[in-house]
Design an enzyme around this catalytic site. Sequence first.
Site, PDB file in Angstrom:
ATOM      1  N   HIS A  18      44.017  46.340  44.174  1.00  0.00           N
ATOM      2  CA  HIS A  18      44.808  45.280  44.869  1.00  0.00           C
ATOM      3  C   HIS A  18      45.334  44.147  43.671  1.00  0.00           C
ATOM      4  O   HIS A  18      46.518  44.172  43.418  1.00  0.00           O
ATOM      5  CB  HIS A  18      44.390  44.570  46.123  1.00  0.00           C
ATOM      6  CG  HIS A  18      45.365  43.797  46.750  1.00  0.00           C
ATOM      7  ND1 HIS A  18      46.678  43.869  47.124  1.00  0.00           N
ATOM      8  CD2 HIS A  18      45.030  42.167  46.734  1.00  0.00           C
ATOM      9  CE1 HIS A  18      47.053  42.672  47.472  1.00  0.00           C
ATOM     10  NE2 HIS A  18      46.248  41.776  47.268  1.00  0.00           N
ATOM     11  N   GLU A  66      39.482  33.054  47.643  1.00  0.00           N
ATOM     12  CA  GLU A  66      39.299  33.283  49.010  1.00  0.00           C
ATOM     13  C   GLU A  66      38.334  34.389  49.389  1.00  0.00           C
ATOM     14  O   GLU A  66      37.680  34.227  50.440  1.00  0.00           O
ATOM     15  CB  GLU A  66      40.835  33.894  49.407  1.00  0.00           C
ATOM     16  CG  GLU A  66      41.144  33.863  50.766  1.00  0.00           C
ATOM     17  CD  GLU A  66      42.603  34.255  50.896  1.00  0.00           C
ATOM     18  OE1 GLU A  66      42.884  35.187  51.606  1.00  0.00           O
ATOM     19  OE2 GLU A  66      43.513  33.608  50.475  1.00  0.00           O
ATOM     20  N   ASP A  67      38.091  35.656  48.610  1.00  0.00           N
ATOM     21  CA  ASP A  67      37.064  36.507  49.065  1.00  0.00           C
ATOM     22  C   ASP A  67      35.851  36.672  48.137  1.00  0.00           C
ATOM     23  O   ASP A  67      35.223  37.448  48.387  1.00  0.00           O
ATOM     24  CB  ASP A  67      38.068  37.898  48.741  1.00  0.00           C
ATOM     25  CG  ASP A  67      39.148  37.932  49.750  1.00  0.00           C
ATOM     26  OD1 ASP A  67      38.958  37.288  50.898  1.00  0.00           O
ATOM     27  OD2 ASP A  67      40.098  38.564  49.434  1.00  0.00           O
TER      28      ASP A  67
END
Length: 180
Positions: A36, A66-67
């Site tokens: 991604h 964020e992840d």
Amino acid sequence: MNCSSTAVLLETVNFAAEKHRNQRHKDPEGTPYINHPIGVARILSHEGEITDVEVIQAALLHDTVEDTDTTFEELESVFGATVARIVQGVTDDKSLPKAERERQQVEHAPHCSHQAKLVKLADKLYNLRDLNRCTPEGWSAQRVQEYFEWASQVVKGLRGTNAAIEEKLQQLFLERGVKL
């Protein structure tokens, strides 16, 4: 691109790959997540004709805070203040409910830096293409359509950032019957 730019980008890809190494997409194939951010960076480079190395770096790193366990301080220390600031401009606060994060993305889009807007546009284009390619596990056709409608609201706030990417997004929205 000169040799030092190549080295910087390879270092960035390596960092992102390490951070995302155990993550998979929600598609049936369980595609490695790193595809991604690489895809988002590729859209900027190949379709948006962006040559700003810091923007490409931020695209590669845009989901790390964020992840993963990455912090903005870590990004700043490794990649510099500009890259960290761009990533910060595209990072959702995961402590908030999903609906609030989505509302904030729509609200904040027009106020981001130009560099963050570029990353957001490419991220949306990648995600929408991915949804057209394959519905994530557990998603209904209605949820996919709702994502397109929400994404169009975010993209509205990013108008005037990159004509080539915006045109490709417009085409995807038209195919889905979503007004921009």
